[in-house]
Design a protein around this motif. Structure first.
Motif, PDB file in Angstrom:
ATOM      1  N   THR A  34     -20.720 -20.049  40.223  1.00  0.00           N
ATOM      2  CA  THR A  34     -19.667 -19.113  39.801  1.00  0.00           C
ATOM      3  C   THR A  34     -18.829 -18.680  41.003  1.00  0.00           C
ATOM      4  O   THR A  34     -17.592 -18.654  40.940  1.00  0.00           O
ATOM      5  CB  THR A  34     -20.288 -17.895  39.087  1.00  0.00           C
ATOM      6  OG1 THR A  34     -21.052 -18.365  37.977  1.00  0.00           O
ATOM      7  CG2 THR A  34     -19.206 -16.946  38.580  1.00  0.00           C
ATOM      8  N   VAL A  41     -10.597 -21.768  42.016  1.00  0.00           N
ATOM      9  CA  VAL A  41      -9.460 -21.377  41.173  1.00  0.00           C
ATOM     10  C   VAL A  41      -8.436 -20.613  42.022  1.00  0.00           C
ATOM     11  O   VAL A  41      -7.228 -20.805  41.868  1.00  0.00           O
ATOM     12  CB  VAL A  41      -9.934 -20.566  39.949  1.00  0.00           C
ATOM     13  CG1 VAL A  41      -8.750 -19.928  39.215  1.00  0.00           C
ATOM     14  CG2 VAL A  41     -10.703 -21.480  38.995  1.00  0.00           C
ATOM     15  N   LEU A 147      -5.098 -20.012  29.171  1.00  0.00           N
ATOM     16  CA  LEU A 147      -6.030 -19.037  28.594  1.00  0.00           C
ATOM     17  C   LEU A 147      -5.313 -18.194  27.544  1.00  0.00           C
ATOM     18  O   LEU A 147      -4.212 -17.692  27.791  1.00  0.00           O
ATOM     19  CB  LEU A 147      -6.571 -18.097  29.679  1.00  0.00           C
ATOM     20  CG  LEU A 147      -7.401 -18.707  30.807  1.00  0.00           C
ATOM     21  CD1 LEU A 147      -7.834 -17.608  31.777  1.00  0.00           C
ATOM     22  CD2 LEU A 147      -8.635 -19.421  30.258  1.00  0.00           C
ATOM     23  N   LEU A 158     -14.356  -9.119  33.667  1.00  0.00           N
ATOM     24  CA  LEU A 158     -15.497  -9.594  34.449  1.00  0.00           C
ATOM     25  C   LEU A 158     -15.213  -9.443  35.948  1.00  0.00           C
ATOM     26  O   LEU A 158     -16.067  -8.996  36.717  1.00  0.00           O
ATOM     27  CB  LEU A 158     -15.794 -11.060  34.112  1.00  0.00           C
ATOM     28  CG  LEU A 158     -16.423 -11.300  32.731  1.00  0.00           C
ATOM     29  CD1 LEU A 158     -16.290 -12.762  32.319  1.00  0.00           C
ATOM     30  CD2 LEU A 158     -17.901 -10.889  32.743  1.00  0.00           C
TER      31      LEU A 158
ATOM     32  N   LEU B 155     -18.112 -16.015  33.104  1.00  0.00           N
ATOM     33  CA  LEU B 155     -17.107 -16.117  34.172  1.00  0.00           C
ATOM     34  C   LEU B 155     -16.941 -17.580  34.603  1.00  0.00           C
ATOM     35  O   LEU B 155     -15.820 -18.082  34.739  1.00  0.00           O
ATOM     36  CB  LEU B 155     -17.538 -15.232  35.350  1.00  0.00           C
ATOM     37  CG  LEU B 155     -16.619 -15.110  36.557  1.00  0.00           C
ATOM     38  CD1 LEU B 155     -15.191 -14.779  36.157  1.00  0.00           C
ATOM     39  CD2 LEU B 155     -17.158 -14.029  37.518  1.00  0.00           C
ATOM     40  N   LEU B 158     -14.943 -19.473  31.817  1.00  0.00           N
ATOM     41  CA  LEU B 158     -13.509 -19.146  31.790  1.00  0.00           C
ATOM     42  C   LEU B 158     -12.793 -19.833  32.950  1.00  0.00           C
ATOM     43  O   LEU B 158     -11.710 -20.403  32.777  1.00  0.00           O
ATOM     44  CB  LEU B 158     -13.316 -17.622  31.864  1.00  0.00           C
ATOM     45  CG  LEU B 158     -13.681 -16.853  30.590  1.00  0.00           C
ATOM     46  CD1 LEU B 158     -13.852 -15.357  30.885  1.00  0.00           C
ATOM     47  CD2 LEU B 158     -12.615 -17.051  29.505  1.00  0.00           C
ATOM     48  N   LEU B 159     -13.409 -19.796  34.125  1.00  0.00           N
ATOM     49  CA  LEU B 159     -12.798 -20.423  35.306  1.00  0.00           C
ATOM     50  C   LEU B 159     -12.796 -21.946  35.160  1.00  0.00           C
ATOM     51  O   LEU B 159     -11.866 -22.618  35.620  1.00  0.00           O
ATOM     52  CB  LEU B 159     -13.542 -20.002  36.578  1.00  0.00           C
ATOM     53  CG  LEU B 159     -13.416 -18.518  36.932  1.00  0.00           C
ATOM     54  CD1 LEU B 159     -14.403 -18.157  38.042  1.00  0.00           C
ATOM     55  CD2 LEU B 159     -11.993 -18.162  37.366  1.00  0.00           C
ATOM     56  N   GLY B 161     -12.310 -23.513  32.411  1.00  0.00           N
ATOM     57  CA  GLY B 161     -11.148 -23.810  31.577  1.00  0.00           C
ATOM     58  C   GLY B 161      -9.877 -23.902  32.397  1.00  0.00           C
ATOM     59  O   GLY B 161      -9.031 -24.775  32.173  1.00  0.00           O
TER      60      GLY B 161
END
Lengths: 178, 178
Positions: A34, A41, A147, A158, B155, B158-159, B161
């Motif tokens: 993560t 990103v 998104l 988050l 988290l 989502l990242l 994606g």
């Protein structure tokens, strides 16, 4: 990412698998992958944002300083305040303002409240560069158009949890007794 | 963040409010604040990770290169491969390896498959520095210990994606016809 560097697998997910195999600790692969995803990103977004800001003679960091000034009373702020609000080191704030001044996007004037300090004031050309960059960033939906609104909000929440826990700001709603 | 710079409000949420007031476009404040949050959390994490890696003579970028080498067959990789897997420019990969070589954490040997190319090979001291840094990063739960396992996973997803849509890698599960 240039196409010739495009990987046929997710390198972060693969790192997670190797991590599990080597250290055998499932509980650590999650935070590692993560955290690495956040780094990656950010790298994808800043590359895109710098390219967009570059069309208007800016970097994303200099664009952020112009937005901050445009939103401020009288279009002006002290160096210390700029660093504080952009959450960068005062030296970085000074470098950003020096570059913007050389480009004519801000002017430096003496701070009436601090004889040794300077204020940065946004110019008309600075406002124009800021507005043009904003329009392009909005057209690109800040790199996050993939998104939906619920996912945007979930991601913001988050990350806000991380920021609050890291002491990034004091959330009055989280303060004991308030 | 030094305590004296700690803000009594969330500067990103406030920027969102100003954004809505000035441009009147609700749909843009979401992507802007979410993108800014990604930037900010990356900044918080890399500051923490660089400090941890610094205890062992490393930066987080050099640590990542050592992890990659440690996971590779024979503990060695070409410069091009290192850049590709770390998703950095080949020049950055070369700089990272030069610095690691100067520290004795890697050795450069000639690539038997490419007479002009070099391979980086991790040394025993490189492995030791990598393992020590890993232990400290794990103890710090990669800066994300405030998130429960479900939030970590949410988290990451989502990242992911964002990464897939940005063409960061080709996800075979997302490929048409597969």
């Amino acid at each position: 990412m240039p196409k010739d560097l495009e990987l046929p697998f997710d390198p972060i997910a693969r790192a997670g698998e190797l991590w599990r195999a080597r250290w055998g600790d499932e509980s650590q692969a999650g935070p590692m992958t993560t955290a690495t995803s956040i780094m990656r990103v950010q790298q994808l977004l800043i590359t895109q944002f710098d390219a967009i800001a570059g069309r208007h003679g800016l970097t994303f960091a200099r664009y952020e300083a112009l937005v901050l000034l445009a939103f401020s009373r009288g279009g002006q702020l002290s160096m210390g305040r700029i660093g504080e609000r952009l959450m960068v080191h005062p030296t970085s704030a000074t470098n950003i303002v020096q570059r913007l001044a050389a480009q004519g996007f801000v002017e430096r004037v003496q701070n009436p409240k601090d004889r040794r300090g300077a204020l940065a004031v946004i110019t008309d050309t600075g406002r124009a560069a800021m507005e043009a960059t904003t329009a392009d960033l909005e057209a690109a939906r800040f790199g996050l158009g993939m998104l939906g609104q619920d996912d945007q909000q979930a991601l913001f929440s988050l990350l806000r949890g991380v920021r609050v826990a890291a002491g990034d700001f004091v959330d009055s709603a989280d303060r004991p007794g308030s």
